[in-house]
Design a protein around this motif. Structure first.
Motif, mmCIF file in Angstrom:
data_model
loop_
_atom_site.group_PDB
_atom_site.id
_atom_site.type_symbol
_atom_site.label_atom_id
_atom_site.label_comp_id
_atom_site.label_asym_id
_atom_site.label_seq_id
_atom_site.Cartn_x
_atom_site.Cartn_y
_atom_site.Cartn_z
ATOM 1 N N THR A 130 0.835 -1.196 0.000
ATOM 2 C CA THR A 130 0.000 0.000 0.000
ATOM 3 C C THR A 130 0.873 1.249 0.000
ATOM 4 O O THR A 130 1.834 1.323 0.768
ATOM 5 C CB THR A 130 -0.926 0.025 1.234
ATOM 6 N N ASP B 137 -5.494 -4.526 -8.255
ATOM 7 C CA ASP B 137 -5.046 -3.169 -7.938
ATOM 8 C C ASP B 137 -6.221 -2.423 -7.336
ATOM 9 O O ASP B 137 -7.338 -2.484 -7.860
ATOM 10 C CB ASP B 137 -4.563 -2.441 -9.195
ATOM 11 N N THR C 26 -7.646 1.345 -5.750
ATOM 12 C CA THR C 26 -7.462 2.790 -5.634
ATOM 13 C C THR C 26 -8.481 3.313 -4.635
ATOM 14 O O THR C 26 -9.673 3.015 -4.750
ATOM 15 C CB THR C 26 -7.663 3.489 -6.997
ATOM 16 N N ILE D 38 -6.746 11.074 -5.160
ATOM 17 C CA ILE D 38 -6.362 9.734 -4.732
ATOM 18 C C ILE D 38 -5.715 9.811 -3.358
ATOM 19 O O ILE D 38 -4.802 10.614 -3.131
ATOM 20 C CB ILE D 38 -5.410 9.084 -5.749
ATOM 21 N N ARG E 163 -3.097 3.847 -2.942
ATOM 22 C CA ARG E 163 -3.175 2.764 -3.924
ATOM 23 C C ARG E 163 -2.617 1.514 -3.272
ATOM 24 O O ARG E 163 -1.689 1.594 -2.471
ATOM 25 C CB ARG E 163 -2.342 3.077 -5.170
ATOM 26 N N SER F 110 -1.729 -2.852 -4.079
ATOM 27 C CA SER F 110 -1.591 -3.971 -4.987
ATOM 28 C C SER F 110 -1.645 -5.237 -4.139
ATOM 29 O O SER F 110 -0.947 -5.320 -3.129
ATOM 30 C CB SER F 110 -0.260 -3.863 -5.730
#
Length: 80
Positions: free
Chosen positions: A29, A57, A59, A68, A71, A73
């Motif tokens: 993150t 992924d 967001t 944003i 993010r 993964s």
């Protein structure tokens, strides 16, 4: 981070058409800004769905400003 984890489980279950046992293998993150006094919108995209592994992924966006906030993964092992 818990929101990204939960969003991945929901996205992978939707992509598979059903819920099945799965576990987090890896999660990374990156936090870009704090969110205060606003909701957070979460978008999870399954980038690869295999028989034993799933990749996504995520967001997270400040609902008020549209910026944003972070993010993530994720990699999941599909157990069932």
């Amino acid at each position: 981070m818990a929101a990204a984890d939960t969003a991945t489980v929901i996205a992978v279950s939707a992509a598979r058409g059903t819920y099945g046992p799965m576990t987090t293998v890896q999660q990374s993150t990156s936090f870009q800004r704090a969110v205060t006094g606003s909701d957070v919108l979460i978008e999870a995209v399954v980038t690869k769905l295999g028989r034993r592994m799933a990749f996504a992924d995520i967001t997270m966006t400040d609902a008020q400003s549209g910026q944003i906030a972070s993010r993530a993964s994720t990699v999941y092992a599909l157990l069932g």
